[in-house]
Design a protein around this motif. Structure first.
Motif, mmCIF file in Angstrom:
data_model
loop_
_atom_site.group_PDB
_atom_site.id
_atom_site.type_symbol
_atom_site.label_atom_id
_atom_site.label_comp_id
_atom_site.label_asym_id
_atom_site.label_seq_id
_atom_site.Cartn_x
_atom_site.Cartn_y
_atom_site.Cartn_z
ATOM 1 N N ALA A 5 40.797 35.002 39.328
ATOM 2 C CA ALA A 5 39.601 34.570 38.597
ATOM 3 C C ALA A 5 38.832 35.774 38.055
ATOM 4 O O ALA A 5 38.389 35.777 36.896
ATOM 5 C CB ALA A 5 38.706 33.741 39.508
ATOM 6 N N GLY A 6 38.685 36.795 38.874
ATOM 7 C CA GLY A 6 37.980 37.992 38.434
ATOM 8 C C GLY A 6 38.710 38.702 37.302
ATOM 9 O O GLY A 6 38.091 39.164 36.335
ATOM 10 N N GLY A 49 35.495 43.411 41.558
ATOM 11 C CA GLY A 49 36.354 44.577 41.368
ATOM 12 C C GLY A 49 37.496 44.304 40.410
ATOM 13 O O GLY A 49 37.807 45.123 39.537
ATOM 14 N N SER A 50 38.122 43.136 40.542
ATOM 15 C CA SER A 50 39.222 42.759 39.642
ATOM 16 C C SER A 50 38.725 42.618 38.206
ATOM 17 O O SER A 50 39.416 43.010 37.255
ATOM 18 C CB SER A 50 39.858 41.446 40.106
ATOM 19 O OG SER A 50 40.434 41.584 41.389
ATOM 20 N N ALA A 51 37.521 42.079 38.052
ATOM 21 C CA ALA A 51 36.953 41.925 36.716
ATOM 22 C C ALA A 51 36.725 43.274 36.049
ATOM 23 O O ALA A 51 37.077 43.477 34.874
ATOM 24 C CB ALA A 51 35.642 41.142 36.788
ATOM 25 N N PHE A 52 36.150 44.208 36.781
ATOM 26 C CA PHE A 52 35.905 45.533 36.203
ATOM 27 C C PHE A 52 37.206 46.276 35.928
ATOM 28 O O PHE A 52 37.323 46.995 34.928
ATOM 29 C CB PHE A 52 34.997 46.363 37.115
ATOM 30 C CG PHE A 52 33.538 46.189 36.817
ATOM 31 C CD1 PHE A 52 32.944 46.876 35.771
ATOM 32 C CD2 PHE A 52 32.769 45.334 37.571
ATOM 33 C CE1 PHE A 52 31.598 46.711 35.484
ATOM 34 C CE2 PHE A 52 31.417 45.152 37.304
ATOM 35 C CZ PHE A 52 30.824 45.852 36.254
ATOM 36 N N ALA A 100 51.945 46.457 38.061
ATOM 37 C CA ALA A 100 52.015 46.466 39.532
ATOM 38 C C ALA A 100 51.067 45.469 40.181
ATOM 39 O O ALA A 100 50.685 45.629 41.335
ATOM 40 C CB ALA A 100 51.736 47.876 40.069
ATOM 41 N N ASN A 101 50.671 44.415 39.441
ATOM 42 C CA ASN A 101 49.601 43.539 39.913
ATOM 43 C C ASN A 101 49.707 42.180 39.202
ATOM 44 O O ASN A 101 49.426 42.099 38.000
ATOM 45 C CB ASN A 101 48.256 44.206 39.615
ATOM 46 C CG ASN A 101 47.074 43.444 40.166
ATOM 47 O OD1 ASN A 101 47.098 42.227 40.309
ATOM 48 N ND2 ASN A 101 46.008 44.179 40.462
ATOM 49 N N PRO A 102 50.081 41.120 39.904
ATOM 50 C CA PRO A 102 50.205 39.810 39.254
ATOM 51 C C PRO A 102 48.903 39.300 38.638
ATOM 52 O O PRO A 102 48.927 38.657 37.582
ATOM 53 C CB PRO A 102 50.659 38.898 40.399
ATOM 54 C CG PRO A 102 51.339 39.810 41.366
ATOM 55 C CD PRO A 102 50.562 41.093 41.307
ATOM 56 N N ALA A 103 47.766 39.558 39.269
ATOM 57 C CA ALA A 103 46.486 39.095 38.717
ATOM 58 C C ALA A 103 46.180 39.792 37.396
ATOM 59 O O ALA A 103 45.737 39.167 36.422
ATOM 60 C CB ALA A 103 45.354 39.337 39.715
ATOM 61 N N VAL A 104 46.431 41.085 37.353
ATOM 62 C CA VAL A 104 46.217 41.844 36.121
ATOM 63 C C VAL A 104 47.177 41.381 35.036
ATOM 64 O O VAL A 104 46.804 41.274 33.860
ATOM 65 C CB VAL A 104 46.366 43.355 36.385
ATOM 66 C CG1 VAL A 104 46.431 44.139 35.076
ATOM 67 C CG2 VAL A 104 45.204 43.856 37.243
ATOM 68 N N ALA A 105 48.423 41.092 35.420
ATOM 69 C CA ALA A 105 49.397 40.612 34.442
ATOM 70 C C ALA A 105 48.935 39.297 33.818
ATOM 71 O O ALA A 105 49.026 39.101 32.595
ATOM 72 C CB ALA A 105 50.762 40.445 35.099
#
Length: 222
Positions: A94-95, A14-17, A171-176
């Protein structure tokens, strides 16, 4: 497949997409127009639409956090164990990084290119705090109300957030982190990441505190 593995796979994919939609739509938009507002609008629509889809399909599996700040909130609430939180955060990062690579590959770019887009200063950090506060509030109050509406609530909130925040609502550390690896329309300088992440975690935790004060006797289950 063991339940935790299934949930971590859902969070990673989901994070990857999600990031592929953010980065890819930004690259596509700027290749089609030089109008920055129009490019941002295209980026916004793609991201909001993808969130609706991803939260709908992965929500029943993992909760569809795709966001370490949201996972931390659920860990503090006791809905995620420490082990599960660490697994969720690792899978999300990772995603998300993989999503940047996928977007670059689809558009014939290098796998990763460090961003040079400056996003720093009090206004940007405050914007990210507000963005994360609002996103967390939408999720927690949505769980108390109409759970079936959460995919739309999240997608619409982020769509609006692109336009009412100065930072365009990461609003998202992984996305940042993932967006620091693309020197494209969606990028953010790696040096600016600590301020963004700190603001995002803080905003999410303040939203949890706010909800706890509003409903001290209740605990909506994730």
């Amino acid at each position: 497949m063991p339940d935790l593995v299934r949930r971590l796979a859902a969070e990673a994919v989901g994070s990857a997409f999600l990031v592929a939609a953010v980065v890819g739509s930004g690259i596509m938009a700027t290749s089609l127009t030089t109008d920055v507002a129009l490019a941002l609008l295209a980026n916004t629509v793609a991201t909001g639409a993808m969130l609706v889809v991803l939260v709908t399909i992965f929500g029943p599996i993992s909760g569809a956090h795709f966001n370490p700040a949201i996972s931390l909130v659920f860990a503090v609430r006791g809905d995620l164990s420490r082990r599960d939180f660490l697994g969720y955060a690792s899978a999300q990062i990772a995603g998300a990084v993989a999503g940047t690579a996928f977007a670059h590959l689809m558009f014939g770019r290098d796998l990763f290119t460090l961003s040079e887009t400056v996003r720093t200063g009090g206004a940007q950090w405050f914007s990210e705090g507000v963005a994360a506060f609002g996103l967390t509030l939408v999720i927690l109050l949505g769980l108390r109300g109409d759970r079936g509406a959460i995919p739309w609530l999240v997608g619409l909130y982020v769509t609006a957030g692109y336009w009412f925040t100065a930072s365009t609502c990461f609003a998202n550390p992984a996305v940042a982190i993932a967006r620091a690896l693309t020197d494209s329309f969606a990028g953010v300088r790696p040096i600016d990441l600590p301020g963004f992440a700190a603001a995002e975690f803080a905003g999410a935790l303040v939203a949890l505190l706010f909800c706890s004060l509003m409903f001290p006797a209740e605990k909506a289950k994730a």
